[in-house]
Each structure stands twice: as structure tokens, then as C-alpha cells.
Design a protein around this motif. Structure first.
Motif, PDB file in Angstrom:
ATOM      1  N   VAL A 164      41.003  31.378 -46.486  1.00 43.61           N
ATOM      2  CA  VAL A 164      42.022  32.381 -46.762  1.00 43.61           C
ATOM      3  C   VAL A 164      42.399  33.087 -45.464  1.00 43.61           C
ATOM      4  N   ASP A 165      43.370  33.973 -45.551  1.00 48.14           N
ATOM      5  CA  ASP A 165      43.826  34.692 -44.357  1.00 48.14           C
ATOM      6  C   ASP A 165      42.987  35.933 -44.071  1.00 48.14           C
ATOM      7  N   ARG A 171      32.248  49.142 -44.925  1.00 50.14           N
ATOM      8  CA  ARG A 171      31.549  49.155 -43.638  1.00 50.14           C
ATOM      9  C   ARG A 171      30.109  48.672 -43.744  1.00 50.14           C
ATOM     10  N   GLY A 172      29.639  48.434 -44.961  1.00 51.28           N
ATOM     11  CA  GLY A 172      28.314  47.835 -45.104  1.00 51.28           C
ATOM     12  C   GLY A 172      28.264  46.399 -44.607  1.00 51.28           C
ATOM     13  N   TYR A 173      29.444  45.797 -44.413  1.00 48.36           N
ATOM     14  CA  TYR A 173      29.528  44.419 -43.919  1.00 48.36           C
ATOM     15  C   TYR A 173      30.053  44.369 -42.488  1.00 48.36           C
ATOM     16  N   ASP A 174      30.001  45.499 -41.810  1.00 46.47           N
ATOM     17  CA  ASP A 174      30.459  45.531 -40.420  1.00 46.47           C
ATOM     18  C   ASP A 174      29.317  45.090 -39.502  1.00 46.47           C
ATOM     19  N   ALA A 175      29.311  43.817 -39.177  1.00 51.64           N
ATOM     20  CA  ALA A 175      28.326  43.249 -38.255  1.00 51.64           C
ATOM     21  C   ALA A 175      29.036  42.225 -37.375  1.00 51.64           C
ATOM     22  N   ASP A 176      28.681  42.208 -36.102  1.00 49.48           N
ATOM     23  CA  ASP A 176      29.339  41.288 -35.176  1.00 49.48           C
ATOM     24  C   ASP A 176      29.136  39.834 -35.569  1.00 49.48           C
ATOM     25  N   CYS A 177      27.958  39.513 -36.127  1.00 47.94           N
ATOM     26  CA  CYS A 177      27.697  38.128 -36.511  1.00 47.94           C
ATOM     27  C   CYS A 177      28.658  37.675 -37.611  1.00 47.94           C
ATOM     28  N   PHE A 178      28.982  38.576 -38.559  1.00 47.73           N
ATOM     29  CA  PHE A 178      29.921  38.224 -39.613  1.00 47.73           C
ATOM     30  C   PHE A 178      31.345  38.115 -39.072  1.00 47.73           C
ATOM     31  N   ARG A 179      31.714  39.030 -38.212  1.00 46.95           N
ATOM     32  CA  ARG A 179      33.062  38.976 -37.641  1.00 46.95           C
ATOM     33  C   ARG A 179      33.261  37.689 -36.847  1.00 46.95           C
ATOM     34  N   LYS A 183      35.879  34.723 -37.730  1.00 52.40           N
ATOM     35  CA  LYS A 183      36.819  34.278 -36.706  1.00 52.40           C
ATOM     36  C   LYS A 183      36.740  32.765 -36.523  1.00 52.40           C
ATOM     37  N   PHE A 184      35.511  32.219 -36.640  1.00 52.50           N
ATOM     38  CA  PHE A 184      35.327  30.770 -36.513  1.00 52.50           C
ATOM     39  C   PHE A 184      36.045  30.031 -37.641  1.00 52.50           C
ATOM     40  N   ALA A 189      39.039  39.747 -40.609  1.00 53.87           N
ATOM     41  CA  ALA A 189      38.218  40.699 -41.355  1.00 53.87           C
ATOM     42  C   ALA A 189      38.910  42.049 -41.419  1.00 53.87           C
ATOM     43  N   CYS A 190      39.034  42.582 -42.628  1.00 50.37           N
ATOM     44  CA  CYS A 190      39.564  43.929 -42.837  1.00 50.37           C
ATOM     45  C   CYS A 190      38.392  44.800 -43.289  1.00 50.37           C
ATOM     46  N   THR A 191      37.608  45.241 -42.309  1.00 45.88           N
ATOM     47  CA  THR A 191      36.377  45.981 -42.581  1.00 45.88           C
ATOM     48  C   THR A 191      36.291  47.185 -41.651  1.00 45.88           C
TER      49      THR A 191
END
Length: 252
Positions: A164-165, A171-179, A183-184, A189-191
Motif C-alpha cells: 500500500v502507499d 507514536r507507540g510504533y515510532d521506531a527507526d527499524c520499522f520506518r 521504506k524498504f 509511514a504516517c506516525t
């Protein structure tokens, strides 16, 4: 008894491909038994309190237990959700489900995976993690103990996120590994960023407001008495109840 729940022909036609084949003696009427199981889960009754219109309560219980152990209800939800066709955005979040005292026995069978019930500030809880499409319809579910971090649930659901786009999360999902993972997969991410972040992150506030649909989804699931309070000791049976409720509310 007009106040009872009965499955329609259209609903049964959608679910029929997921029914296991009958071997030997034909099964009791699928419509009547499945309608009784749904009525039981929605109203939080004891099996013996099921209305007589649905037949013998032992038949309802036996079908529920057998199909739960085989994962039939989970396959119903997964099979129908696979046809979602979502291309725009998905949402991720988690909610607590209060555990009743009948489910909080922490003793587990030898070799088992535990109860997935943990102690939090609010008492004994189970946490339900979910991914929904832009309409608030659940695409995938995952259950952990109540004290488990949202990161753990998100990591388990990461591989099931469709192409999806956008992905919306608090903000509980704000982690660099997830971002980096999003991106990969070419997902934006809209977080919101955590307050502890040294470098602020950009996020679409207008788009983020649509995330209330996943909160509404959790609220609708908790309207079912068996979802609002977990009274099942075994996680597989409890997840089957969640999958059945999700299927009836959103995919039929």
C-alpha cells in the motif's frame, strides 16, 4: 423467535468453501449450528443456556471446540480478508482485553505456549494487535500477553502488511527499524514521533485523523461479550472467537 441470529443464504455461501469435509455420518445442519455459535459468542452465554431453536447445546459446543482446534474460524477470516483489494492505506494498533478470573490460571500444559495473559496496571490482560484496511476492516490479528510491547506485535504482523502507499500508527510504533522496513517496502509511514526523539519526524496530520477507524473496529469487537472479557484459558480458542466475530461483523 425473531430475536435470534440466523445466517443468510449469501453468508453461508461465502463460508462454505472453508468448511471441512464431512466423513461418514453427515454433520448436523451447518446453518443452525453456526448461527448458534455466533449467538453464544455475541451474548456471552453458557453453552447450556443456548436457545433450543439452535438444537442441543452439546452439539454447539462440540462443533465449536473441534473447529477451533482445527483453525477453521481463523481460516474463514483470513480467506475472506485476503480479497480486501486495499491499495491506499492500512492502520496498525493494539488494545487490551480484560481477562476473567476463569482464564487467569497461569499454569500451562507441559510443552504448551502459555496462556498469553500478563499483569499490567489494569490487572490481568491479553493484548490484541491488528492491521486494518482504510475502511477499518481487520486484515490480520495477533495475540500476546498484556505486558508485551507494541513493537513485538508489530514485528509479527510486519510480513503480512500488503503493498500500500501509507501505514498509519500512533507514536507507540515510532521506531527507526520499522520506518526503515516500511521504506524498504515503499510504504510511507504516517506516525507521530516520540517525545524522546532528538530529531523531529514529519507526518501527515490530516491523514492521521483517519486512524480513528481502527479504534472504532476495536470498539465494535468489544460489543461482543466474549471479546470484551476473555474467559477462555487457551489462546487458540480465544483467537478463534475473535476471528469469528471479525468475520461476521466485517466480511459477511
Amino acid at each position: 423467535m425473531s430475536d435470534l441470529n440466523w445466517m443468510s443464504d449469501e453468508q453461508m455461501a461465502k463460508l462454505a468453501p472453508f468448511f471441512p469435509k464431512s466423513h461418514g455420518k453427515p454433520r448436523v445442519d451447518d446453518r443452525r449450528v453456526l448461527s448458534g455459535i455466533i449467538f453464544f459468542n455475541r451474548n456471552g452465554l453458557r453453552w447450556r443456556d443456548a436457545p433450543r431453536a439452535y438444537g442441543r447445546h452439546i452439539t454447539l459446543y462440540s462443533r465449536w471446540k473441534r473447529w477451533s482446534e482445527k483453525g477453521i474460524f481463523a481460516r474463514m477470516m483470513a480467506g475472506l480478508a485476503a480479497e480486501h483489494g486495499e491499495k491506499g492505506a492500512v492502520m496498525i494498533d493494539a488494545t487490551y482485553l480484560k481477562a476473567h478470573r476463569t482464564a487467569t490460571s497461569m499454569a500451562a500444559k507441559k510443552g504448551g505456549g502459555g496462556r498469553l495473559i500478563g499483569r499490567t496496571k489494569g490487572g490481568m490482560n491479553t493484548k490484541l494487535h491488528a492491521i486494518c484496511d482504510s475502511k477499518g476492516r481487520p486484515l490480520n490479528l495477533f495475540v500476546t500477553a498484556g505486558q508485551v510491547s507494541d513493537y513485538i506485535g508489530a514485528r509479527a504482523l510486519l510480513s503480512s502488511i500488503p503493498n500500500v502507499d501509507w501505514l498509519l500508527g500512533d507514536r507507540g510504533y515510532d521506531a527507526d527499524c520499522f520506518r526503515d522496513a516500511f521504506k524498504f517496502k515503499a510504504i510511507r509511514a504516517c506516525t507521530p514521533g516520540r517525545k524522546q526523539r532528538n530529531t523531529p519526524v514529519k507526518w501527515d496530520k490530516r491523514r492521521y485523523k483517519r486512524r480513528n477507524r481502527i479504534e472504532i473496529m476495536f470498539g465494535r469487537l468489544k460489543d461482543w461479550r466474549r471479546m470484551a472479557t476473555r474467559d477462555k484459558r487457551y489462546p487458540k480458542v480465544f483467537l478463534s472467537a475473535i476471528a469469528l466475530a471479525t468475520t461476521v461483523i466485517y466480511w459477511l
